[in-house]
Scaffold this motif. Structure first.
Motif, PDB file in Angstrom:
ATOM      1  N   GLN A   1       0.836  -1.196   0.000  1.00 13.61           N
ATOM      2  CA  GLN A   1       0.000   0.000   0.000  1.00 13.61           C
ATOM      3  C   GLN A   1       0.878   1.256   0.000  1.00 13.61           C
ATOM      4  O   GLN A   1       1.818   1.346   0.790  1.00 13.61           O
ATOM      5  N   VAL A   2       0.571   2.162  -0.885  1.00 11.45           N
ATOM      6  CA  VAL A   2       1.283   3.438  -0.961  1.00 11.45           C
ATOM      7  C   VAL A   2       0.260   4.553  -0.773  1.00 11.45           C
ATOM      8  O   VAL A   2      -0.743   4.613  -1.492  1.00 11.45           O
ATOM      9  N   ASP A   3       0.493   5.394   0.178  1.00 14.32           N
ATOM     10  CA  ASP A   3      -0.365   6.555   0.398  1.00 14.32           C
ATOM     11  C   ASP A   3       0.305   7.771  -0.233  1.00 14.32           C
ATOM     12  O   ASP A   3       1.480   8.041   0.027  1.00 14.32           O
ATOM     13  N   LEU A   4      -0.459   8.498  -1.031  1.00 11.41           N
ATOM     14  CA  LEU A   4       0.064   9.653  -1.746  1.00 11.41           C
ATOM     15  C   LEU A   4      -0.628  10.925  -1.266  1.00 11.41           C
ATOM     16  O   LEU A   4      -1.857  10.948  -1.127  1.00 11.41           O
ATOM     17  N   VAL A   5       0.150  11.965  -1.064  1.00  6.31           N
ATOM     18  CA  VAL A   5      -0.398  13.250  -0.635  1.00  6.31           C
ATOM     19  C   VAL A   5       0.180  14.344  -1.523  1.00  6.31           C
ATOM     20  O   VAL A   5       1.411  14.521  -1.565  1.00  6.31           O
ATOM     21  N   GLU A   6      -0.704  15.067  -2.198  1.00  5.10           N
ATOM     22  CA  GLU A   6      -0.278  16.181  -3.033  1.00  5.10           C
ATOM     23  C   GLU A   6      -0.304  17.476  -2.229  1.00  5.10           C
ATOM     24  O   GLU A   6      -1.132  17.639  -1.324  1.00  5.10           O
ATOM     25  N   SER A  21       3.912  18.987  -5.244  1.00  2.00           N
ATOM     26  CA  SER A  21       4.673  17.906  -4.650  1.00  2.00           C
ATOM     27  C   SER A  21       3.761  16.723  -4.391  1.00  2.00           C
ATOM     28  O   SER A  21       2.611  16.891  -3.976  1.00  2.00           O
ATOM     29  N   CYS A  22       4.277  15.539  -4.644  1.00  2.00           N
ATOM     30  CA  CYS A  22       3.567  14.293  -4.359  1.00  2.00           C
ATOM     31  C   CYS A  22       4.456  13.493  -3.416  1.00  2.00           C
ATOM     32  O   CYS A  22       5.542  13.041  -3.806  1.00  2.00           O
ATOM     33  N   ALA A  23       4.002  13.350  -2.186  1.00  2.12           N
ATOM     34  CA  ALA A  23       4.780  12.648  -1.174  1.00  2.12           C
ATOM     35  C   ALA A  23       4.167  11.282  -0.906  1.00  2.12           C
ATOM     36  O   ALA A  23       2.948  11.161  -0.764  1.00  2.12           O
ATOM     37  N   ALA A  24       5.018  10.287  -0.840  1.00  2.00           N
ATOM     38  CA  ALA A  24       4.563   8.926  -0.613  1.00  2.00           C
ATOM     39  C   ALA A  24       4.893   8.484   0.796  1.00  2.00           C
ATOM     40  O   ALA A  24       5.954   8.811   1.328  1.00  2.00           O
ATOM     41  N   PHE A  29       9.293   4.717  -2.344  1.00  2.00           N
ATOM     42  CA  PHE A  29       8.821   5.101  -3.663  1.00  2.00           C
ATOM     43  C   PHE A  29       9.626   4.420  -4.775  1.00  2.00           C
ATOM     44  O   PHE A  29       9.234   4.471  -5.933  1.00  2.00           O
ATOM     45  N   VAL A  30      10.733   3.817  -4.389  1.00  2.00           N
ATOM     46  CA  VAL A  30      11.559   3.148  -5.392  1.00  2.00           C
ATOM     47  C   VAL A  30      10.744   2.031  -6.030  1.00  2.00           C
ATOM     48  O   VAL A  30       9.968   1.351  -5.372  1.00  2.00           O
ATOM     49  N   ASN A  31      10.912   1.857  -7.311  1.00  2.00           N
ATOM     50  CA  ASN A  31      10.195   0.868  -8.124  1.00  2.00           C
ATOM     51  C   ASN A  31       8.784   1.309  -8.504  1.00  2.00           C
ATOM     52  O   ASN A  31       8.064   0.544  -9.128  1.00  2.00           O
ATOM     53  N   TYR A  32       8.404   2.524  -8.125  1.00  2.00           N
ATOM     54  CA  TYR A  32       7.086   3.017  -8.487  1.00  2.00           C
ATOM     55  C   TYR A  32       7.188   4.114  -9.546  1.00  2.00           C
ATOM     56  O   TYR A  32       7.824   5.152  -9.319  1.00  2.00           O
ATOM     57  N   ALA A  33       6.558   3.887 -10.683  1.00  2.00           N
ATOM     58  CA  ALA A  33       6.396   4.957 -11.662  1.00  2.00           C
ATOM     59  C   ALA A  33       5.276   5.873 -11.189  1.00  2.00           C
ATOM     60  O   ALA A  33       4.340   5.432 -10.522  1.00  2.00           O
ATOM     61  N   VAL A  34       5.394   7.144 -11.532  1.00  2.00           N
ATOM     62  CA  VAL A  34       4.437   8.137 -11.039  1.00  2.00           C
ATOM     63  C   VAL A  34       3.913   8.973 -12.200  1.00  2.00           C
ATOM     64  O   VAL A  34       4.643   9.304 -13.134  1.00  2.00           O
ATOM     65  N   ASN A  77      11.237  10.204  -1.173  1.00  2.00           N
ATOM     66  CA  ASN A  77       9.906   9.678  -1.508  1.00  2.00           C
ATOM     67  C   ASN A  77       8.996  10.766  -2.063  1.00  2.00           C
ATOM     68  O   ASN A  77       7.815  10.865  -1.689  1.00  2.00           O
ATOM     69  N   THR A  78       9.531  11.577  -2.968  1.00  2.00           N
ATOM     70  CA  THR A  78       8.790  12.724  -3.472  1.00  2.00           C
ATOM     71  C   THR A  78       8.928  12.862  -4.981  1.00  2.00           C
ATOM     72  O   THR A  78      10.004  12.615  -5.531  1.00  2.00           O
ATOM     73  N   VAL A  79       7.824  13.218  -5.610  1.00  2.00           N
ATOM     74  CA  VAL A  79       7.825  13.566  -7.029  1.00  2.00           C
ATOM     75  C   VAL A  79       7.301  14.994  -7.148  1.00  2.00           C
ATOM     76  O   VAL A  79       6.313  15.353  -6.503  1.00  2.00           O
ATOM     77  N   LEU A  80       7.984  15.791  -7.937  1.00  2.00           N
ATOM     78  CA  LEU A  80       7.618  17.189  -8.111  1.00  2.00           C
ATOM     79  C   LEU A  80       7.095  17.453  -9.514  1.00  2.00           C
ATOM     80  O   LEU A  80       7.497  16.798 -10.468  1.00  2.00           O
TER      81      LEU A  80
END
Length: 126
Positions: A1-6, A21-24, A29-34, A77-80
């Motif tokens: 389970q991955v919880d994502l918060v923008e 920002s998208c924080a997991a 977050f490794v191995n997860y495409a976003v 664990n962040t995607v911008l």
């Protein structure tokens, strides 16, 4: 389970910039495409940008090319999503989504994602 918060949405004038920002949490977050998607009032959710889990491959919808940049920091664990030269037509709720992915694969369909955040509102005034 991955919880994502923008986070990072808000009100900006046309031509302005925002950084989403998208924080997991829950697991790495490794191995997860976003991917980032957006939904304007009365419209269907549409693809905006995607990044592979390695960060080595990105893809953008035509309307944001040259204006938006997606990046990631797996250690945090962040995607911008850096959004520059915003236009009124960029107004929407923006969602990030994640799924496990192959090395440099990016995914453009919302059906391909397993986990979603709650969204953050972006409003661009003219």
């Amino acid at each position: 389970q991955v919880d994502l918060v923008e986070s990072g949405g808000g009100l900006v004038q046309s031509g302005g910039s925002l950084r989403l920002s998208c924080a997991a949490s829950g697991r790495t977050f490794v191995n997860y495409a976003v991917g980032w998607f957006r939904q304007a009032p009365g419209k269907e959710r549409e693809f905006v940008a995607a990044i592979s889990w390695t960060g080595g491959n990105t893809y953008y919808t035509d309307s944001v090319k040259g204006r938006f940049t997606i990046s990631r920091d797996n250690a945090k664990n962040t995607v911008l999503l850096q959004m520059n030269n915003l236009k009124p037509e960029d107004t929407a709720v923006y969602y990030c989504a994640a799924r496990t992915g192959f090395y440099n694969a990016v995914y453009r369909s919302s059906n391909e994602y397993d986990y979603w955040g709650q969204g953050t509102q972006v409003t661009v005034s003219s």
